[in-house]
Write a protein that holds these residues in place. Structure first.
Motif, short mmCIF file in Angstrom:
data_model
loop_
_atom_site.label_atom_id
_atom_site.label_comp_id
_atom_site.label_asym_id
_atom_site.label_seq_id
_atom_site.Cartn_x
_atom_site.Cartn_y
_atom_site.Cartn_z
N ALA A 78 0.72 -1.12 0.18
CA ALA A 78 0.14 -0.05 0.07
C ALA A 78 0.84 1.14 -0.09
CB ALA A 78 -0.97 -0.05 1.10
N GLY A 79 1.90 1.18 0.56
CA GLY A 79 2.86 2.41 0.82
C GLY A 79 3.56 2.80 -0.08
N ILE A 80 3.92 1.80 -1.09
CA ILE A 80 4.69 1.95 -2.36
C ILE A 80 3.86 3.08 -3.01
CG2 ILE A 80 5.51 0.77 -4.40
CD1 ILE A 80 6.33 -1.51 -2.76
N LEU A 81 2.89 2.69 -3.35
CA LEU A 81 2.19 3.52 -4.57
C LEU A 81 1.54 4.82 -3.87
CD1 LEU A 81 0.76 0.70 -6.85
CD2 LEU A 81 2.53 2.41 -7.39
N ARG A 82 1.14 4.76 -2.74
CA ARG A 82 0.81 5.94 -2.04
C ARG A 82 2.01 6.91 -1.94
NH1 ARG A 82 -1.13 3.47 2.39
NH2 ARG A 82 0.19 4.65 4.12
N PRO A 84 -4.93 2.60 3.73
CA PRO A 84 -4.60 1.76 4.87
C PRO A 84 -5.66 0.91 5.53
CG PRO A 84 -3.92 4.31 4.84
CD PRO A 84 -4.75 3.82 3.62
N GLN A 85 -6.95 1.20 5.25
CA GLN A 85 -7.89 0.27 5.86
C GLN A 85 -7.88 -0.94 5.13
OE1 GLN A 85 -8.23 3.53 5.12
NE2 GLN A 85 -9.76 4.57 6.35
N LEU A 86 -7.66 -1.05 3.79
CA LEU A 86 -7.41 -2.20 3.13
C LEU A 86 -6.41 -2.90 3.46
CD1 LEU A 86 -8.19 -1.32 -0.95
CD2 LEU A 86 -9.39 -3.05 0.67
N LEU A 108 -2.58 -7.52 -13.89
CA LEU A 108 -3.41 -6.64 -13.06
C LEU A 108 -3.25 -5.20 -13.14
CD1 LEU A 108 -6.29 -6.55 -11.60
CD2 LEU A 108 -5.09 -7.16 -9.42
N PHE A 109 -1.83 -5.23 -12.81
CA PHE A 109 -1.23 -3.91 -12.75
C PHE A 109 -1.11 -2.91 -13.87
CE2 PHE A 109 1.31 -0.60 -10.27
CZ PHE A 109 1.90 -0.19 -11.43
N ARG A 110 -1.11 -3.64 -15.09
CA ARG A 110 -1.26 -3.03 -16.39
C ARG A 110 -2.78 -2.56 -16.51
NH1 ARG A 110 1.46 -2.56 -20.92
NH2 ARG A 110 3.24 -2.04 -19.60
N ARG A 111 -3.57 -3.54 -16.27
CA ARG A 111 -5.24 -3.12 -16.48
C ARG A 111 -5.62 -1.95 -15.50
NH1 ARG A 111 -8.53 -7.22 -18.68
NH2 ARG A 111 -9.96 -5.54 -18.46
N VAL A 112 -5.06 -2.02 -14.19
CA VAL A 112 -5.48 -0.97 -13.37
C VAL A 112 -5.09 0.47 -13.50
CG1 VAL A 112 -5.20 -0.39 -11.06
CG2 VAL A 112 -5.80 -2.50 -11.38
N THR A 113 -3.70 0.39 -14.01
CA THR A 113 -3.10 1.66 -14.20
C THR A 113 -3.73 2.46 -15.55
OG1 THR A 113 -1.28 0.56 -15.24
CG2 THR A 113 -0.99 1.41 -13.00
N ASP A 114 -4.07 1.57 -16.51
CA ASP A 114 -4.58 2.15 -17.67
C ASP A 114 -5.98 2.51 -17.44
OD1 ASP A 114 -3.54 -0.33 -20.33
OD2 ASP A 114 -2.73 1.39 -19.52
N LEU A 115 -6.82 1.74 -16.44
CA LEU A 115 -8.28 2.48 -15.96
C LEU A 115 -7.92 3.57 -15.37
CD1 LEU A 115 -11.20 1.82 -15.43
CD2 LEU A 115 -10.51 0.37 -13.72
N SER A 171 -1.59 -3.15 -7.15
CA SER A 171 -2.39 -2.73 -8.07
C SER A 171 -3.55 -2.46 -7.51
CB SER A 171 -2.78 -4.02 -9.16
OG SER A 171 -1.47 -4.70 -9.61
N LEU A 172 -4.30 -2.96 -6.56
CA LEU A 172 -5.39 -2.73 -5.84
C LEU A 172 -5.62 -1.48 -5.26
CD1 LEU A 172 -6.42 -5.93 -3.92
CD2 LEU A 172 -7.08 -5.23 -6.18
N PHE A 173 -4.36 -0.71 -4.63
CA PHE A 173 -4.23 0.50 -4.02
C PHE A 173 -4.11 1.72 -4.87
CE2 PHE A 173 -4.21 -1.69 -0.21
CZ PHE A 173 -3.42 -2.71 -0.07
N VAL A 174 -4.09 1.36 -6.15
CA VAL A 174 -4.00 2.52 -7.17
C VAL A 174 -5.36 2.96 -7.42
CG1 VAL A 174 -3.67 3.20 -9.51
CG2 VAL A 174 -2.05 1.41 -8.35
#
Lengths: 261, 261
Positions: free
Chosen positions: B78-82, B171-173, B244-251, B162-165
């Motif tokens: 979570a912290g990396i992308l935040r 933090p809650q997740l 998933l990372f590619r799909r999520v960041t494209d979204l 990917s989820l945290f993007v």
């Protein structure tokens, strides 16, 4: 200030606290992550107790694990209340306010106490039956007011520990270290008498005497003495929090700094 | 892929690792989850028992190592992308010439290395303090297992990152993802203590197989099926995470929410 005006100011402060809480913790997040996490943590420690000590270990751990849930909101997260003033740059407004900053923080922390109480109740009604401890669940429901008292004493401790942390941006570190210290020393999972150092530290931390009171209720022994000890510990931490926030405020006014720096 | 491309890839991953280490030095969570949590979990697991034998000490040591490692991995992901968002570098990373997944991969790998090192040192120190005997035969196989732990954490970091993007409630997740794996991962809570209908997810958790493998290796026995299962799951996490990372960041880029949270 009249009592009517004081009550009005307190009411506005409490409503502000709930608004802040809801903004950072929308109901959907509380229902899908915060509360389930609490239940799963309680279940984890109860099953860990069973893995270590069999059915008796599970009983011991279940009583303590419910109390440990209280630390999630009242120690690890309550630092958000004073930190919000720092992040927003609005602490100078509290200095000029009618209510003391410590009073404002205590009142705004009520949603966190409420979250702790609701989490503990949910843990009792879910974890007990899931782990085959239905009879103990009923007993703990009867002893629930003791858990509510522990939520308040834990919040007082969390608020006191958050005071020196705010100026150092160390609220996450201080709050979580306090929570983990409480896990180790409050007798929730480690029976008293195993490690002298942990017992000694636990005497000045909240939850220890409250858990002893609950265990006394479960065993049919007198519990009032333990409750009074828990209240005394909580009062001590509340007084310390009052002193620390008051000192921080006077220091900020004297040095011309507004945000606990 | 040409040699030059390999070199550039290695440079991106290596730089990302070093950047992650620099971030972790100032993050309290690294020390909370790498030192405080394993210390407390080991105390809670071993001190309620009277003179636990070496076999139990070994099981608890690896259980705590993997449990604390999972907690650290979840929060790091979570912290990396935040932090990328807070530092204003997420958009640049996503639109750079090099694959952004290399950055996340490098940071996850760096984080996993530090987590394993910190937790292992804490567990070893606590066992020494408690004078708890353990059995550590099979040195090379143990190192292989620890290497697989690091790789598994890297793969999971890519998947969870990917989820945290897409969420502002990282933090809650993270908090909510810790305990399901603690419960179902077979690390501190044996799988047979979990209600039967909840047991099947543990088959998909690499840490469950790593716990089984490491405990067997420490006892001088090679559990190849567990090793292969852990390896296969690790590879699966990495592949799923990359996709998933590619799909999520494209979204996120289409929705223009990359810099919003």
């Amino acid at each position: 200030m009249s009592s009517t005006e004081l009550a009005w100011r307190a009411g506005v402060t409490i409503r502000t606290g709930f608004a802040e809480y809801r903004a950072a913790n929308p109901p959907a997040v509380v229902l899908t992550t915060t509360l389930p996490r609490a239940v799963l943590q309680c279940l984890f420690f109860t099953l860990l107790g069973r893995a270590i000590g069999g059915p008796e270990g599970a009983r011991f751990a279940y009583v303590g694990a419910v109390a440990l849930i209280l630390t999630l909101a009242t120690m690890a997260s309550i630092g958000d209340v004073p930190m919000l003033e720092k992040w927003s740059g609005t602490f100078y407004r509290l200095q000029r306010g009618v209510l003391q900053p410590a009073t404002t923080f205590f009142l705004r922390a009520l949603p966190w106490v409420a979250e702790a109480v609701v989490s503990a109740l949910l843990c009792i009604v879910v974890v007990g039956p899931v782990t085959g401890q239905g009879a103990l669940t009923v007993t703990l429901l009867g002893a629930f007011p003791l858990y509510a008292v522990m939520a308040v004493t834990a919040a007082a401790t969390g608020a006191a520990v958050a005071a020196p942390a705010v100026g150092r941006r160390a609220d996450v570190l201080f709050g979580n270290v306090l929570a983990y210290l409480t896990v180790a020393c409050c007798g929730a999972l480690i029976p008293p008498g195993r490690v002298a150092l942990l017992d000694a530290v636990g005497t000045v931390l909240p939850l220890r005497n409250g858990i002893l009171a609950v265990r006394a209720v479960v065993a049919g022994r007198p519990w009032a003495g333990h409750l009074l000890a828990e209240l005394a510990v909580g009062a001590g931490w509340a007084l310390l929090a009052w002193v620390l926030y008051g000192w921080q405020t006077r220091r900020a006014v004297r040095l011309g700094i507004d945000d606990f720096a | 892929m040409s040699a030059e491309r390999w070199l550039v890839t290695a440079e991106v991953v290596g730089t990302s690792m070093r950047a992650q280490w620099a971030d972790m030095r100032t993050s309290p969570l690294a020390y909370l989850l790498g030192v405080v949590q394993p210390l407390v979990f080991l105390l809670v697991t071993l001190t309620p028992q009277t003179d636990p034998p070496a076999a139990e000490g070994t099981r608890a040591a690896f259980g705590v190592l993997l449990t604390a490692f999972w907690g650290s991995t979840v929060w790091s992901a979570a912290g990396i992308l935040r932090r990328e968002r807070m530092q204003g570098t997420l958009a640049r990373t996503l639109t750079s010439v090099r694959d952004p997944r290399l950055v996340v991969l490098g940071k996850s790998f760096g984080s996993s290395l530090v987590a394993v090192a910190l937790v292992t040192a804490t567990v070893a120190g606590t066992l020494a303090l408690l004078r708890q005997p353990v059995r550590l035969d099979g040195g090379g196989w143990l190192l292989l297992g620890l290497a697989l732990v690091v790789l598994s954490g890297t793969g999971v970091g890519l998947l969870l990152g990917s989820l945290f993007v897409l969420s502002r409630h990282g933090p809650q997740l993270s908090s909510a993802l810790m305990y399901p794996v603690y419960l179902l991962g077979g690390m501190l809570v044996p799988p047979d203590l979990v209600p039967g209908w909840l047991g099947w997810p543990s088959w998909g958790i690499s840490l469950r197989w790593l716990q089984q493998y490491l405990v067997a290796a420490a006892g001088g026995r090679l559990d190849m099926p567990a090793l292969l299962a852990a390896g296969a799951l690790t590879a699966g996490y990495a592949v799923a995470g990359a996709w998933l990372f590619r799909r999520v960041t494209d979204l996120a880029r289409r929705q223009a929410t990359v810099e919003l949270y």
